[in-house]
Design a protein around this motif. Structure first.
Motif, PDB file in Angstrom:
ATOM      1  N   UNK A  51       0.845  -1.196   0.000  1.00 14.41           N
ATOM      2  CA  UNK A  51       0.000   0.000   0.000  1.00 14.41           C
ATOM      3  C   UNK A  51       0.883   1.251   0.000  1.00 14.41           C
ATOM      4  N   UNK A  52       1.908   1.254   0.845  1.00 15.60           N
ATOM      5  CA  UNK A  52       2.795   2.411   0.925  1.00 15.60           C
ATOM      6  C   UNK A  52       3.502   2.683  -0.397  1.00 15.60           C
ATOM      7  N   UNK A  53       3.796   1.635  -1.145  1.00 16.54           N
ATOM      8  CA  UNK A  53       4.507   1.778  -2.414  1.00 16.54           C
ATOM      9  C   UNK A  53       3.677   2.485  -3.483  1.00 16.54           C
ATOM     10  N   UNK A  54       2.368   2.468  -3.368  1.00 22.60           N
ATOM     11  CA  UNK A  54       1.535   3.008  -4.447  1.00 22.60           C
ATOM     12  C   UNK A  54       0.682   4.215  -4.048  1.00 22.60           C
ATOM     13  N   UNK A  55       0.759   4.631  -2.807  1.00 25.10           N
ATOM     14  CA  UNK A  55      -0.051   5.782  -2.387  1.00 25.10           C
ATOM     15  C   UNK A  55       0.815   7.000  -2.103  1.00 25.10           C
ATOM     16  N   UNK A  56       0.253   8.150  -2.387  1.00 27.21           N
ATOM     17  CA  UNK A  56       0.927   9.429  -2.251  1.00 27.21           C
ATOM     18  C   UNK A  56       1.416   9.674  -0.821  1.00 27.21           C
ATOM     19  N   UNK A  57       2.508  10.412  -0.690  1.00 26.69           N
ATOM     20  CA  UNK A  57       2.971  10.792   0.641  1.00 26.69           C
ATOM     21  C   UNK A  57       1.942  11.623   1.405  1.00 26.69           C
ATOM     22  N   UNK A  58       0.989  12.206   0.695  1.00 28.75           N
ATOM     23  CA  UNK A  58      -0.026  13.044   1.332  1.00 28.75           C
ATOM     24  C   UNK A  58      -1.293  12.288   1.710  1.00 28.75           C
ATOM     25  N   UNK A  59      -1.346  10.993   1.465  1.00 24.73           N
ATOM     26  CA  UNK A  59      -2.539  10.219   1.780  1.00 24.73           C
ATOM     27  C   UNK A  59      -2.792  10.248   3.288  1.00 24.73           C
ATOM     28  N   UNK A  60      -4.044  10.455   3.671  1.00 21.95           N
ATOM     29  CA  UNK A  60      -4.386  10.614   5.084  1.00 21.95           C
ATOM     30  C   UNK A  60      -4.137   9.352   5.914  1.00 21.95           C
ATOM     31  N   UNK A  61      -4.128   8.183   5.287  1.00 21.22           N
ATOM     32  CA  UNK A  61      -3.901   6.944   6.029  1.00 21.22           C
ATOM     33  C   UNK A  61      -2.422   6.586   6.152  1.00 21.22           C
ATOM     34  N   UNK A  62      -1.560   7.326   5.494  1.00 20.88           N
ATOM     35  CA  UNK A  62      -0.156   6.940   5.388  1.00 20.88           C
ATOM     36  C   UNK A  62       0.522   6.741   6.747  1.00 20.88           C
ATOM     37  N   UNK A  63       0.323   7.635   7.677  1.00 23.36           N
ATOM     38  CA  UNK A  63       0.998   7.514   8.977  1.00 23.36           C
ATOM     39  C   UNK A  63       0.575   6.234   9.688  1.00 23.36           C
ATOM     40  N   UNK A  64      -0.707   5.933   9.683  1.00 27.29           N
ATOM     41  CA  UNK A  64      -1.185   4.735  10.371  1.00 27.29           C
ATOM     42  C   UNK A  64      -0.657   3.461   9.695  1.00 27.29           C
ATOM     43  N   UNK A  65      -0.637   3.452   8.366  1.00 28.58           N
ATOM     44  CA  UNK A  65      -0.117   2.301   7.631  1.00 28.58           C
ATOM     45  C   UNK A  65       1.383   2.163   7.900  1.00 28.58           C
ATOM     46  N   UNK A  66       2.100   3.278   7.876  1.00 26.43           N
ATOM     47  CA  UNK A  66       3.541   3.274   8.153  1.00 26.43           C
ATOM     48  C   UNK A  66       3.834   2.777   9.562  1.00 26.43           C
ATOM     49  N   UNK A  67       3.041   3.233  10.523  1.00 23.70           N
ATOM     50  CA  UNK A  67       3.251   2.816  11.914  1.00 23.70           C
ATOM     51  C   UNK A  67       3.114   1.302  12.067  1.00 23.70           C
ATOM     52  N   UNK A  68       2.117   0.708  11.403  1.00 27.65           N
ATOM     53  CA  UNK A  68       1.955  -0.743  11.495  1.00 27.65           C
ATOM     54  C   UNK A  68       3.146  -1.441  10.845  1.00 27.65           C
TER      55      UNK A  68
END
Length: 142
Positions: A51-68
């Motif tokens: 998911x992180x590989x294909x979504x923008x750095x500005x995506x609102x879920x990015x921090x939560x996905x990154x944290x996991x």
């Protein structure tokens, strides 16, 4: 004939838009667990990295996905990552997580713990992401 082509194009476009709107459910971080329990979180972690590989750095879920993803990366005994100063000099959090994530994906999918091949896969993952989103990410000083 043009009418059929336009209809097919419209259907394909609609399918693509629908696929992009499917929401991704970020797994909850379970807290303190035994090292042996991380294995059951490997698949969700791989999905988060993908998911992180294909979504923008500005995506609102990015921090939560990154944290996991980071929780799993730092806890799992199934992946061994040894960063040297030259590689770990990345200051951008998104790129560093992608480097670690690409490395972990390589190790899990190939069942190979080669530090050289893992590092190559990680750098390649981060570089591909940077090329795609360099306008949003800006210049990394690392």
């Amino acid at each position: 004939m043009k009418k059929i082509a336009v209809i097919i194009f419209g259907l394909l476009l609609a399918q693509g838009v629908r696929a992009q709107t499917i929401t991704f459910t970020v797994p909850e971080i379970p807290g303190d667990i035994e090292k042996t329990e991380y294995a059951k979180y490997t698949q969700p972690a791989m999905e988060c990295i993908e998911w992180l590989k294909v979504h923008s750095p500005n995506d609102v879920q990015r921090k939560k996905v990154s944290d996991f993803a980071l929780w799993w990366l730092f806890g799992t005994p199934d992946v061994r990552i040894e960063l040297n100063a030259a590689v770990a000099n990345i200051e951008n959090r998104d790129l560093l997580i992608l480097l670690l994530g690409g490395w972990a994906q390589y190790a899990i999918q190939s069942k190979d713990d080669s530090q050289l091949e893992g590092c190559y896969a990680g750098v390649n993952t981060a570089l591909n992401y940077y090329v795609k989103y360099k306008k949003v990410l800006g210049k990394d000083k690392g």
